[in-house]
Every structure is written in structure tokens, then in C-alpha cells.
Motif scaffolding. Structure first.
Motif, PDB file in Angstrom:
ATOM      1  N   ASP A 137      -1.993  41.216   5.236  1.00  9.53           N
ATOM      2  CA  ASP A 137      -3.293  40.939   5.869  1.00  9.53           C
ATOM      3  C   ASP A 137      -3.430  41.762   7.144  1.00  9.53           C
ATOM      4  O   ASP A 137      -4.477  42.334   7.430  1.00  9.53           O
ATOM      5  CB  ASP A 137      -3.408  39.445   6.226  1.00  9.53           C
ATOM      6  N   GLY A 169     -10.218  40.253   0.751  1.00 12.21           N
ATOM      7  CA  GLY A 169      -8.970  39.544   0.992  1.00 12.21           C
ATOM      8  C   GLY A 169      -8.041  39.746  -0.186  1.00 12.21           C
ATOM      9  O   GLY A 169      -8.434  40.297  -1.205  1.00 12.21           O
ATOM     10  N   TRP A 219      -1.001  34.097   6.984  1.00 19.44           N
ATOM     11  CA  TRP A 219      -1.396  35.392   7.518  1.00 19.44           C
ATOM     12  C   TRP A 219      -0.175  36.290   7.400  1.00 19.44           C
ATOM     13  O   TRP A 219       0.810  36.108   8.112  1.00 19.44           O
ATOM     14  CB  TRP A 219      -1.864  35.277   8.967  1.00 19.44           C
ATOM     15  N   ILE A 274      -8.532  34.226   3.813  1.00 23.21           N
ATOM     16  CA  ILE A 274      -7.094  34.002   3.636  1.00 23.21           C
ATOM     17  C   ILE A 274      -6.863  32.615   3.045  1.00 23.21           C
ATOM     18  O   ILE A 274      -7.749  31.758   3.066  1.00 23.21           O
ATOM     19  CB  ILE A 274      -6.285  34.151   4.960  1.00 23.21           C
TER      20      ILE A 274
END
Ligand code: GDP
Ligand code: MG
Length: 302
Positions: free
Chosen positions: A105, A15, A101, A96
Motif C-alpha cells: 500500500d 486498492g 496497511w 484498504i
């Protein structure tokens, strides 16, 4: 003899920076392995943490985040480590920060997760979400992307819903013999752990002036009669940064040294004798040759 049904597998935690990957790993392992910080980009290396629950062994890979700035050698290194972590793993956890988002991403998961059935989205930092009613529609919109087999809201910091995440990992683990002894938590070397802890103390004590351009090399690491002797050099890029790290009449360096020593004594369960030096290596983040002499493997060709 009862039928053995051992499971074992590699799990990577991926991430963007600062979403809480290291915090999550530490929370799952229940022991400090990977350093965490309010500043992004503190994790440079790929780390392994191991957690064995009954017949199942989970081998975790913590990764640096993805970075937009490809220019610097250090960032190239970090991107490479991060994308390697996406292949050859059994379970992928994409983390996340709450309901954020972003396009980034989207890009990362589009590129990396291609019909990946064993991928889990961990919506971290749910303790920050004020309006909990936003969670369900968010989960629904993400599930439409068909990238993740599970979407699990968690708080790594507040230890919320971590067990559901672990259950979801365990279900996805393939059968196989354990790679590590059951009591093993990590296979990163003690030397590396020392350098990470010292680096963390530098970052937390020097404030915003020194972002992440600091590197620690361990010149000596020796345990003798319940005393661990460690000599370490802190490399910075500029003379001005050297001054900041040392502080007036050495006060800053002394406090970095003391904090590091206390934590290392706790981890190694020995007394620790720690000597720190500060050196200027100008532009080291740009110089691949110099990076590899400091232990960063940049690979052969690009
Ligand atoms: P990484 O860059 O993804 O490894 O992120 P870190 O684990 O270093 O965490 C970045 C920051 O987010 C740190 O200040 C953490 O304390 C914070 N953080 C991590 N998990 C949570 C969480 O569940 N809730 C909140 N409020 N903060 C968190
Ligand atoms: Mg991290």
C-alpha cells in the motif's frame, strides 16, 4: 432562472485485490454492476458506474487491483488499467482492508499519489475490527503520511458510513455539466455484463481449482420479443479444467447456466435463452495476441 450549479466528476476506486472495491461500488450505486467474489482478481476490466444525486454526478471507475506478478500478459493488462485509473480522475478513493496497511500500500500510494489533494482513504471492513480502540491511533498514523485529505472508516458489506464517504466525494467534485442522463447507472454494455455474470457463476461454482483463468466470450446477444438470446463460450487453459467446468454428465455447466440465466433475466427483465460452450485455449493468459482477440486492449507498446 435560478443559477445552475451542476457538478460532475470521475472517481476511481483503487486498492489491492480483495479489499472490497467492487462491493463498495455496488453499495454506492445500489445495483449490481461489478462482480464480487471471495477470490482475488475477479475484476479484469475498468468499469464505469454513474450515480447522480441532485446536481452532482459521480462517475465511478472500478479497477483491478495491483499485482506483484508482472510476468503474465493478463497481469500486465490489469496493472495498466489500474495505473491509468489513477491519472485524469477528480477524486481517488484508496481502499484498504480494515487496519491492514502494508508495504505494498505504501509503495502504490507513494508512486501514484503525489500530493494528491482529492484522495480519500476508505478503511473498509470495519465490521471485522474487534477492538475499535485501535481505529483512532491507526487513523492518526496514516494521516501523518499526508497522502489523503480524508480518512473514512466504512463497511461496504454492512452499509456503514457510506453516506459520509459520498459526502466527502461530493465536496471534491468539480463544477461541470452532467455527462450521462440522470437515471443512468452504468455505461458498460449489456453484453459485457452478461460475460461478467457468467464468469462469476463459474468462479463461485467451480471452487478453488479454477482460480481466474477463465474467460467468457459472448458470441451472440440478441433481444427479440422479450426474449434475450445469448450464446457464450467459456475459455479455459487446460483440458482438465474443461472437465471440471462441465461436471459429471454436464451437471456443473447446467448449474452455471441456470444461475446465470436467472440473474440475467432479473437484470434485463426479459426471458433469457442461454447456450454455453466450453473450449480449451491453451496458455491464453500468456498470449497477448489471443487476449486482444478476446477483447482485452493491451495498448501499442510496452
Ligand atoms: P475487490 O477485489 O477489492 O473488488 O473486493 P470484493 O468487492 O470482490 O470483495 C472481496 C471480499 O471481501 C468479498 O468476499 C466481500 O464480501 C468482502 N467484503 C467487502 N466489503 C466488506 C466489508 O465491509 N466487511 C466484510 N466483512 N467483508 C467485506
Ligand atoms: Mg473487484
Amino acid at each position: 432562472m435560478p443559477q445552475q450549479s451542476k457538478k460532475s466528476g470521475y472517481i476511481s476506486i483503487v486498492g489491492k485485490t480483495n479489499v472490497g472495491k467492487s462491493t463498495l461500488l455496488n453499495e454506492i450505486l445500489g445495483q449490481k454492476i461489478s462482480i464480487t467474489s471471495r477470490k482475488p482478481q475477479t475484476t479484469r476490466h475498468r468499469l464505469l458506474g454513474v450515480k447522480t444525486i441532485k446536481d452532482s454526478q459521480m462517475i465511478f471507475i472500478d479497477t483491478p487491483g495491483f499485482h506483484k506478478n508482472y510476468k503474465r500478459a493478463l497481469n500486465r493488462y490489469m496493472n495498466k488499467v489500474a495505473s491509468n485509473a489513477m491519472t485524469g480522475v477528480d477524486v481517488l478513493i484508496y481502499v484498504i482492508d480494515s487496519l491492514e496497511w502494508t508495504k505494498e500500500d505504501q509503495d502504490i500510494t507513494n508512486k501514484m499519489i503525489d500530493g494528491y489533494r482529492n484522495s480519500i482513504l476508505a478503511i473498509n471492513k470495519i465490521d471485522k475490527i474487534k477492538n475499535k480502540e485501535e481505529l483512532l491511533p491507526f487513523i492518526e498514523s496514516i494521516s501523518k503520511l499526508k497522502k489523503f485529505s480524508d480518512i473514512i472508516p466504512i463497511s461496504a458489506l454492512k452499509n456503514q458510513n457510506i453516506l459520509s464517504l459520498i459526502d466527502s466525494i461530493l465536496i471534491k467534485l468539480p463544477g461541470g455539466n452532467h455527462v450521462y442522463p440522470e437515471d443512468q447507472v452504468a455505461d458498460i454494455s449489456e453484453k459485457f455484463l452478461a460475460s461478467e455474470i457468467i464468469r462469476e457463476k463459474c468462479i463461485t461454482r467451480v471452487g478453488d481449482e479454477l482460480p481466474y483463468r477463465i474467460s467468457v466470450s459472448i458470441d451472440k446477444f440478441k433481444e427479440e420479443n422479450k426474449v434475450t438470446h445469448i450464446d457464450a463460450t467459456l475459455f479455459v487453459e487446460k483440458k482438465s479444467q474443461k472437465g471440471m467446468l462441465i461436471g459429471s454428465s454436464g451437471s456443473k455447466l447446467k448449474s452455471i447456466g441456470t444461475a446465470s440465466r436467472l440473474e440475467l433475466e432479473d437484470i434485463y427483465e426479459t426471458k433469457v435463452m442461454l447456450n454455453l460452450w466450453v473450449k480449451v485455449k491453451s496458455g491464453w493468459t500468456d498470449d497477448e495476441a489471443m487476449l486482444s482477440t478476446m477483447g482485452y486492449d493491451l495498448g501499442k507498446s510496452s
